[in-house]
Design an enzyme around this catalytic site. Sequence first.
Site, short mmCIF file in Angstrom:
data_model
loop_
_atom_site.label_atom_id
_atom_site.label_comp_id
_atom_site.label_asym_id
_atom_site.label_seq_id
_atom_site.Cartn_x
_atom_site.Cartn_y
_atom_site.Cartn_z
N ASP A 47 35.14 61.40 70.50
CA ASP A 47 34.22 60.52 71.33
C ASP A 47 34.70 58.89 71.20
O ASP A 47 33.92 58.17 71.34
CB ASP A 47 32.77 60.28 70.71
CG ASP A 47 31.82 59.86 71.77
OD1 ASP A 47 30.83 59.64 71.29
OD2 ASP A 47 32.09 59.69 72.91
N LYS B 169 39.19 57.19 75.25
CA LYS B 169 39.47 58.31 76.15
C LYS B 169 40.89 58.61 76.08
O LYS B 169 41.38 59.60 76.09
CB LYS B 169 38.87 58.31 77.47
CG LYS B 169 37.26 57.91 77.41
CD LYS B 169 36.38 58.61 76.47
CE LYS B 169 35.46 58.24 76.16
NZ LYS B 169 34.58 58.68 74.78
N ASP C 112 33.54 64.46 74.33
CA ASP C 112 32.64 63.76 75.15
C ASP C 112 33.20 62.98 76.24
O ASP C 112 34.47 62.95 76.14
CB ASP C 112 31.91 62.71 74.13
CG ASP C 112 30.57 62.43 75.09
OD1 ASP C 112 30.15 61.04 74.88
OD2 ASP C 112 30.19 63.01 75.79
N ASN C 113 32.41 62.64 77.56
CA ASN C 113 33.08 62.18 78.57
C ASN C 113 34.15 62.64 79.41
O ASN C 113 34.82 61.70 80.03
CB ASN C 113 33.43 60.45 78.12
CG ASN C 113 32.25 60.05 77.14
OD1 ASN C 113 32.39 59.86 75.82
ND2 ASN C 113 31.01 59.92 77.65
N GLU D 187 24.95 59.81 79.20
CA GLU D 187 23.82 59.46 78.29
C GLU D 187 22.75 58.54 78.88
O GLU D 187 23.16 57.30 79.52
CB GLU D 187 24.14 58.93 77.04
CG GLU D 187 25.31 57.75 77.20
CD GLU D 187 26.54 58.19 76.86
OE1 GLU D 187 26.91 59.46 77.20
OE2 GLU D 187 27.49 57.55 76.38
#
Length: 214
Positions: free
Chosen positions: A141, A144, A169-170, A199
């Site tokens: 997380d 990226k 994540d993401n 989120e």
Amino acid sequence: TGSSRPQRMLKAVQKNATKGDPKSVISAIDYYCRHKEWAMNVGDDKGLILDSVLTEVNPSTALELGTYCGYSSVRIARLLSPDSKLITIEFNPAFAAIARQIIAYAGLQDKVILVEGASGDLIPKMKERFGIKSFDFVFLDHWKDRYVPDTKLLEDCGLLKKGTVLLADNVICPGAPEYLKYVRNNPRYESRYYPSNLEYTKVEDGLEKSVFLE
Ligand SMILES: Nc1ncnc2c1ncn2[C@@H]1O[C@H](/C=C/CNC(=O)c2cc([N+](=O)[O-])cc(O)c2O)[C@@H](O)[C@H]1O
Ligand SMILES: [Mg+2]
């Protein structure tokens, strides 16, 4: 100078959560970030997916890349069994300082080892410093564009074993396209996408779960 967003998040925890109660710390942060001030925590919606993958894996040693304020450190550590440990890596000292306080407020400081520094420098030191043979679970997380290099580094350092679960994540927003390409067209991983939303918003996002096959 005024306070920072992480400092205001800590204040919200100290004001609204119960000391030693991880669930109340999680709710206090989610409430604050949904109604007062957005922040880049994995959040409540994706958090439920994180919880279910963690419960399934039940890791003895878990690694988190990108602690930020410690929201997901609390989410992860609260579900670890008694002798299990979470190592979380954060290179911003100001964020690390807030995260330590939020993790301690939740009463989880004995299950979390927060290491300050860059993942690229610290991953190769995991074995010698913390006696880690391999990780059962890794939560990605952080920036990226570090997902692929750090996954390759974990492989090269022998820190992944057959069955290790990577959860990223993401992968949609802000997006990690190179990472998706890397784990999805790779015979060494069994990958699956869990759709959700960014989120505290209605924007699409999700988590990619990739099992290392060896
Ligand atoms: N190599 C490294 N070693 C150690 N710590 C590192 C690191 N790279 C970054 N970090 C730390 O990890 C966090 C960065 C997260 C990036 N997330 C994001 O950029 C992000 C953005 C959105 N968004 O824009 O909607 C939503 C999200 O859920 C996000 O996670 C920060 O606390 C940063 O200091
Ligand atoms: Mg994130």
